[in-house]
Design a protein around this motif. Structure first.
Motif, PDB file in Angstrom:
ATOM      1  N   PHE A   2       0.846  -1.194   0.000  1.00  0.00           N
ATOM      2  CA  PHE A   2       0.000   0.000   0.000  1.00  0.00           C
ATOM      3  C   PHE A   2       0.878   1.239   0.000  1.00  0.00           C
ATOM      4  N   SER A   3       0.576   2.175  -0.911  1.00  0.00           N
ATOM      5  CA  SER A   3       1.298   3.444  -0.955  1.00  0.00           C
ATOM      6  C   SER A   3       0.463   4.518  -0.285  1.00  0.00           C
ATOM      7  N   PRO A   4       0.867   4.999   0.912  1.00  0.00           N
ATOM      8  CA  PRO A   4       0.088   6.045   1.578  1.00  0.00           C
ATOM      9  C   PRO A   4       0.102   7.371   0.817  1.00  0.00           C
ATOM     10  N   GLN A   5       1.135   7.608   0.010  1.00  0.00           N
ATOM     11  CA  GLN A   5       1.183   8.852  -0.775  1.00  0.00           C
ATOM     12  C   GLN A   5       0.105   8.870  -1.848  1.00  0.00           C
ATOM     13  N   PHE A  19      -2.476   6.437  -1.902  1.00  0.00           N
ATOM     14  CA  PHE A  19      -3.618   5.649  -1.413  1.00  0.00           C
ATOM     15  C   PHE A  19      -3.931   4.508  -2.383  1.00  0.00           C
ATOM     16  N   ASN A  29      -2.840   0.474  -4.127  1.00  0.00           N
ATOM     17  CA  ASN A  29      -2.269  -0.850  -3.893  1.00  0.00           C
ATOM     18  C   ASN A  29      -1.438  -1.304  -5.087  1.00  0.00           C
ATOM     19  N   TYR A  73      -7.601   0.720  -5.378  1.00  0.00           N
ATOM     20  CA  TYR A  73      -7.904   1.518  -4.190  1.00  0.00           C
ATOM     21  C   TYR A  73      -8.730   0.693  -3.216  1.00  0.00           C
TER      22      TYR A  73
END
Length: 195
Positions: free
Chosen positions: A7-10, A12, A14, A170
């Motif tokens: 998961f990329s928090p920047q 949001f 996958n 997402y």
């Protein structure tokens, strides 16, 4: 089949790394952001990265991730269109099957979502990209495209086995059975709504 979710928090978003523990081949789906952890998983497991599958052609989420992967490895890239002059794309058309990383990968065109959107099924998982997230369908540009997307998802996704796991770009994973039961946006009635 071993699936690693990143998961990329920047963004949001996958990214999925799928490893074949028998052949030691691997595939990445939707490389939004490539992290040191993902590279470590590829190397630690001795995976040979054979392919990158793109569910949709939004240049900005892929630009960094795909470029990073192509600097380190030499995978084949599969997508609905060539969106970059710097990347050689194996262009997909319609629905079909390709062999990737020791798996038969079914692909399904989702033209209502965007001209080049695809879903990929590998064994018991379906990677839906941005066409579907848990409990909702993807955004479209107009009402006609929204209706068409609903019909395509009903025809192509809801016809699959209830136990198949849905892995979206997402949001959290889901399953075909859960979406069939609880995703009202797929089965929304358009009978009384104007175009």
């Amino acid at each position: 089949m071993k699936v690693y979710l990143h998961f990329s928090p920047q963004l949001f978003a996958n990214t999925y790394l799928i490893g074949n523990e028998i052949t030691k081949d691997a595939v990445i789906i939707d490389p939004a952001k490539i992290t040191e952890k993902m590279i470590h998983q590829i190397e630690q497991n001795g995976f040979n990265l054979k392919a990158v599958l793109l569910t949709h052609n939004l240049e900005s989420p892929y630009e960094t991730g795909l470029n990073t992967i192509l600097k380190i490895y030499n995978p084949q890239v599969y997508a609905g269109s060539c969106f970059s002059e710097n990347v050689i794309i194996n262009t997909l058309r319609g629905d079909g099957t390709i062999d990737v990383a020791g798996y038969p990968v079914r692909y399904f065109a989702i033209p209502a979502h965007s001209s080049y959107s695809y879903m990929f099924q590998i064994e018991n998982a379906v990677f839906t990209g941005t066409s579907l997230s848990a409990g909702m369908i993807g955004q479209t540009s107009n009402t006609y495209a929204e209706r068409t997307l609903r019909n395509i998802l009903k025809t192509k996704l809801m016809s699959l086995d209830d136990n198949l796991i849905i892995m979206p770009f997402y949001g959290p994973p889901s399953s075909v059975g859960v979406e069939r039961k609880f995703n009202a946006s797929i089965f929304q009635d358009f009978e009384n709504k104007p175009f």
